[in-house]
Scaffold this active site. Sequence first.
Site, PDB file in Angstrom:
ATOM      1  N   SER A 112       0.796  -1.225   0.000  1.00  0.00           N
ATOM      2  CA  SER A 112       0.000   0.000   0.000  1.00  0.00           C
ATOM      3  C   SER A 112       0.828   1.274   0.000  1.00  0.00           C
ATOM      4  O   SER A 112       1.601   1.507  -0.901  1.00  0.00           O
ATOM      5  CB  SER A 112      -0.940  -0.050   1.194  1.00  0.00           C
ATOM      6  OG  SER A 112      -1.866   0.969   1.113  1.00  0.00           O
ATOM      7  N   HIS A 113       0.714   2.055   1.071  1.00  0.00           N
ATOM      8  CA  HIS A 113       1.344   3.374   1.147  1.00  0.00           C
ATOM      9  C   HIS A 113       2.778   3.292   1.666  1.00  0.00           C
ATOM     10  O   HIS A 113       3.452   4.309   1.739  1.00  0.00           O
ATOM     11  CB  HIS A 113       0.530   4.252   2.089  1.00  0.00           C
ATOM     12  CG  HIS A 113       0.347   3.589   3.422  1.00  0.00           C
ATOM     13  ND1 HIS A 113      -0.439   2.471   3.567  1.00  0.00           N
ATOM     14  CD2 HIS A 113       0.889   3.839   4.626  1.00  0.00           C
ATOM     15  CE1 HIS A 113      -0.385   2.073   4.834  1.00  0.00           C
ATOM     16  NE2 HIS A 113       0.413   2.875   5.494  1.00  0.00           N
ATOM     17  N   ASP A 276      -2.778   6.230  -3.338  1.00  0.00           N
ATOM     18  CA  ASP A 276      -1.608   5.612  -2.713  1.00  0.00           C
ATOM     19  C   ASP A 276      -1.002   4.516  -3.591  1.00  0.00           C
ATOM     20  O   ASP A 276      -1.393   4.337  -4.744  1.00  0.00           O
ATOM     21  CB  ASP A 276      -1.972   5.053  -1.327  1.00  0.00           C
ATOM     22  CG  ASP A 276      -2.867   3.827  -1.412  1.00  0.00           C
ATOM     23  OD1 ASP A 276      -3.564   3.672  -2.421  1.00  0.00           O
ATOM     24  OD2 ASP A 276      -2.859   3.009  -0.462  1.00  0.00           O
ATOM     25  N   ASP A 278      -1.243   1.290  -3.918  1.00  0.00           N
ATOM     26  CA  ASP A 278      -2.096   0.301  -4.589  1.00  0.00           C
ATOM     27  C   ASP A 278      -3.436   0.872  -5.025  1.00  0.00           C
ATOM     28  O   ASP A 278      -4.310   0.119  -5.468  1.00  0.00           O
ATOM     29  CB  ASP A 278      -2.303  -0.924  -3.685  1.00  0.00           C
ATOM     30  CG  ASP A 278      -2.971  -0.573  -2.366  1.00  0.00           C
ATOM     31  OD1 ASP A 278      -2.789   0.569  -1.890  1.00  0.00           O
ATOM     32  OD2 ASP A 278      -3.682  -1.426  -1.812  1.00  0.00           O
ATOM     33  N   ASP A 280      -5.992   2.293  -3.471  1.00  0.00           N
ATOM     34  CA  ASP A 280      -7.261   2.201  -2.737  1.00  0.00           C
ATOM     35  C   ASP A 280      -7.515   3.411  -1.850  1.00  0.00           C
ATOM     36  O   ASP A 280      -8.631   3.613  -1.379  1.00  0.00           O
ATOM     37  CB  ASP A 280      -7.367   0.889  -1.950  1.00  0.00           C
ATOM     38  CG  ASP A 280      -6.218   0.668  -0.985  1.00  0.00           C
ATOM     39  OD1 ASP A 280      -5.294   1.508  -0.933  1.00  0.00           O
ATOM     40  OD2 ASP A 280      -6.237  -0.363  -0.282  1.00  0.00           O
ATOM     41  N   ARG A 281      -6.493   4.244  -1.601  1.00  0.00           N
ATOM     42  CA  ARG A 281      -6.712   5.436  -0.792  1.00  0.00           C
ATOM     43  C   ARG A 281      -6.840   6.666  -1.669  1.00  0.00           C
ATOM     44  O   ARG A 281      -6.371   6.668  -2.812  1.00  0.00           O
ATOM     45  CB  ARG A 281      -5.530   5.658   0.158  1.00  0.00           C
ATOM     46  CG  ARG A 281      -5.320   4.541   1.124  1.00  0.00           C
ATOM     47  CD  ARG A 281      -4.259   4.921   2.125  1.00  0.00           C
ATOM     48  NE  ARG A 281      -4.053   3.814   3.055  1.00  0.00           N
ATOM     49  CZ  ARG A 281      -3.476   3.947   4.232  1.00  0.00           C
ATOM     50  NH1 ARG A 281      -3.026   5.121   4.614  1.00  0.00           N
ATOM     51  NH2 ARG A 281      -3.327   2.903   5.014  1.00  0.00           N
ATOM     52  N   LYS A 375     -11.635  -0.469  -0.650  1.00  0.00           N
ATOM     53  CA  LYS A 375     -11.705   0.967  -0.790  1.00  0.00           C
ATOM     54  C   LYS A 375     -11.144   1.341  -2.155  1.00  0.00           C
ATOM     55  O   LYS A 375     -10.398   0.574  -2.742  1.00  0.00           O
ATOM     56  CB  LYS A 375     -10.997   1.678   0.348  1.00  0.00           C
ATOM     57  CG  LYS A 375      -9.563   1.248   0.628  1.00  0.00           C
ATOM     58  CD  LYS A 375      -9.110   1.820   1.954  1.00  0.00           C
ATOM     59  CE  LYS A 375      -7.628   1.611   2.198  1.00  0.00           C
ATOM     60  NZ  LYS A 375      -7.353   0.328   2.891  1.00  0.00           N
ATOM     61  N   ARG A 495      -0.959   5.038  16.945  1.00  0.00           N
ATOM     62  CA  ARG A 495      -1.837   6.035  16.335  1.00  0.00           C
ATOM     63  C   ARG A 495      -2.737   6.622  17.419  1.00  0.00           C
ATOM     64  O   ARG A 495      -3.376   5.876  18.164  1.00  0.00           O
ATOM     65  CB  ARG A 495      -2.710   5.402  15.256  1.00  0.00           C
ATOM     66  CG  ARG A 495      -1.915   4.708  14.148  1.00  0.00           C
ATOM     67  CD  ARG A 495      -2.786   4.545  12.899  1.00  0.00           C
ATOM     68  NE  ARG A 495      -2.248   3.592  11.953  1.00  0.00           N
ATOM     69  CZ  ARG A 495      -1.196   3.799  11.147  1.00  0.00           C
ATOM     70  NH1 ARG A 495      -0.555   4.962  11.202  1.00  0.00           N
ATOM     71  NH2 ARG A 495      -0.791   2.863  10.307  1.00  0.00           N
TER      72      ARG A 495
HETATM   73  C1  VG1 Z   1      -3.911   1.249   8.138  1.00  0.00           C
HETATM   74  C2  VG1 Z   1      -5.119   2.168   8.270  1.00  0.00           C
HETATM   75  C3  VG1 Z   1      -6.392   1.392   8.002  1.00  0.00           C
HETATM   76  C4  VG1 Z   1      -6.295   0.723   6.617  1.00  0.00           C
HETATM   77  C5  VG1 Z   1      -5.040  -0.124   6.531  1.00  0.00           C
HETATM   78  C6  VG1 Z   1      -4.842  -0.715   5.164  1.00  0.00           C
HETATM   79  O1  VG1 Z   1      -3.982   0.222   9.114  1.00  0.00           O
HETATM   80  O2  VG1 Z   1      -5.166   2.751   9.552  1.00  0.00           O
HETATM   81  O3  VG1 Z   1      -7.497   2.272   8.070  1.00  0.00           O
HETATM   82  O4  VG1 Z   1      -7.419  -0.085   6.383  1.00  0.00           O
HETATM   83  O5  VG1 Z   1      -3.905   0.663   6.843  1.00  0.00           O
HETATM   84  O6  VG1 Z   1      -4.848   0.276   4.205  1.00  0.00           O
HETATM   85  P1  VG1 Z   1      -3.154   0.250  10.479  1.00  0.00           P
HETATM   86  O7  VG1 Z   1      -3.440  -1.055  11.150  1.00  0.00           O
HETATM   87  O8  VG1 Z   1      -1.730   0.479  10.103  1.00  0.00           O
HETATM   88  O9  VG1 Z   1      -3.687   1.432  11.249  1.00  0.00           O
HETATM   89  V1  VG1 Z   1      -3.858   0.147   2.843  1.00  0.00           V
HETATM   90  O10 VG1 Z   1      -4.245   1.418   1.765  1.00  0.00           O
HETATM   91  O11 VG1 Z   1      -2.388   0.117   3.665  1.00  0.00           O
HETATM   92  O12 VG1 Z   1      -4.159  -1.381   2.247  1.00  0.00           O
HETATM   93 CO    CO Z   2      -3.559   1.144  -0.001  1.00  0.00          CO
END
Ligand code: VG1
Ligand code: CO
Length: 542
Positions: A112-113, A276, A278, A280-281, A375, A495
């Site tokens: 992801s990010h 982001d 992938d 989805d954000r 998402k 967080r």
């Molecule tokens: C984070 C975000 C959560 C999101 C997850 C995956 O998780 O807070 O809202 O669903 O990333 O998103 P965590 O456990 O690090 O707080 V993505 O765009 O990384 O697949």
């Molecule tokens: Co993502």
Amino acid sequence: MEMIVSTRPFDDQKPGTSGLRKRVPVFQQPNYLENFVQSIFGSLSGYEGKMLVVGGDGRYHNAEAIQTIIRMAAANGFGRILVGQGGLLSTPAASCVIRKHQAYGGIILSASHNPGGPDGDFGIKYNIGNGGPAPEKITEAIYAHTRTIEQYRTLDTPPVKLDEVGTVEVGGAVCEIIDPVSDYLELMRSLFDFEAIRAAIAGGLRIRMDSMHAVTGPYAHKILEQELGAPAGTVMNGVPSPDFGGHHPDPNMVYAADLFDLMMGPDAPDLGAASDGDGDRNLIIGRGIFVTPSDSLAVLAANAHLAPAYKGGLKGIARSMPTSAAADRVAERLGIPCYETPTGWKFFGNLLDADLATICGEESAGTGSNHVREKDGLWAILLWLNILAVRKQTVQEIVHEHWRIHGRNYYARHDYEEVETKGANALMDGLREQLPRLAGRQFGALTVGGADDFSYIDPVDGSVSTRQGIRILFENRSRIVFRLSGTGTAGATLRVYLECFEADPAGQDRPVAEALAQLIEIAEQVAGIRANTGRDKPTVIT
Ligand code: VG1
Ligand code: CO
């Protein structure tokens, strides 16, 4: 030729909030990926001859991992393997492809990010046939398999050419390389009023989209520039690169600073957006106004009826627990239910499948709807464009009007990244220990109404998830939430989510840090953040 390879378990393959995420060198260990993939297959049944979708965000190690998965899927008996060209599929597009082709499931490669590259992060997750992330029952079964695995199945075949659309045989299976954009584009066309958006753009509506060198580049070029007629150059950083140009593909004010500065400057277009790694954000910035993801969810829910797919209204709204209550106000006004789930998209799947919720969102810049089971960054951007095209107002006007009607939820998240696990756990334990004594406690003018460690009972299948974050709820609707990230790959990430509510329009225009100052102090007082993490300020504020 089929091969059965002996292996030994790794003890660190427990999936987190969104699959298994580790540093690239961890995934490069012999058998590391293979063990996890075999454990996925081992926790499933009845997939023989069925279809598996495979794609990723294009980060470093993506292509190698996909070759491994193709061979193993074929050796394990899948009949058809659909792979995005170049190994690319955005997470929402993977969800769309799984649903459209009625696949058995899919494997998405992404962290992801998180940053990519040889020393960056890699990740893998399994999505079920509804297109959504595997629920906890399955991720737990996968983990159990990783603890006892002794062998895996694979093939001794040459790599498949991922760059050409077409079909090849791999073992007894058919591997089809598909265009990663076309199914997704078709779905977006069916949801939104592309003609109205096209007309608005032709009439001068300006947008800037930052794909952050990540997977949405090809999607955004195709949809925004080619389909909707936005001028070339609308999409910046639109070519996916394995290390995301050396940046964090995290769409927030810190990592999308260029976009943020543009939107706050004299030449700002009407809408600034980013997505982001992938895809989805999403990040939404209007001219001169940053829209928090929680507010964006609320505004999208309040205005979704302006887009063709949602013109009949919403069944319900769902948000993750740490997401602000702005969406709740909208649900209240619309007379529809609002669900509060633990963090992670996997908890929305049942609500969407059962048609209890139509739109879902998370404070971490994730919004989506029942069109897929992930998402969806570009979906959110297109819904904003559809709303702007119909309402013919600025983002600022729309958000301010939203606050006047519903009140404003001032909101911020403070992240303390890569702190020592020991201190982070001590902080959470300390909070848990205080829970029974918090209700009724006074902090200046604020009184704690209640405090708990959030737990969730899925209204559809009754499954229970406990210890999902400490909530301190004040009587005036202010709130502090503490939880540890489940997506980080080094140490722990704390967080802290802060929120207060302002109903009076005269008080809706204060700087966020000022509105939340008292809560920030209380958070320190209750949790001992400095003492437990050794940090005197957050790494990132979003
Ligand atoms: C984070 C975000 C959560 C999101 C997850 C995956 O998780 O807070 O809202 O669903 O990333 O998103 P965590 O456990 O690090 O707080 V993505 O765009 O990384 O697949
Ligand atoms: Co993502």
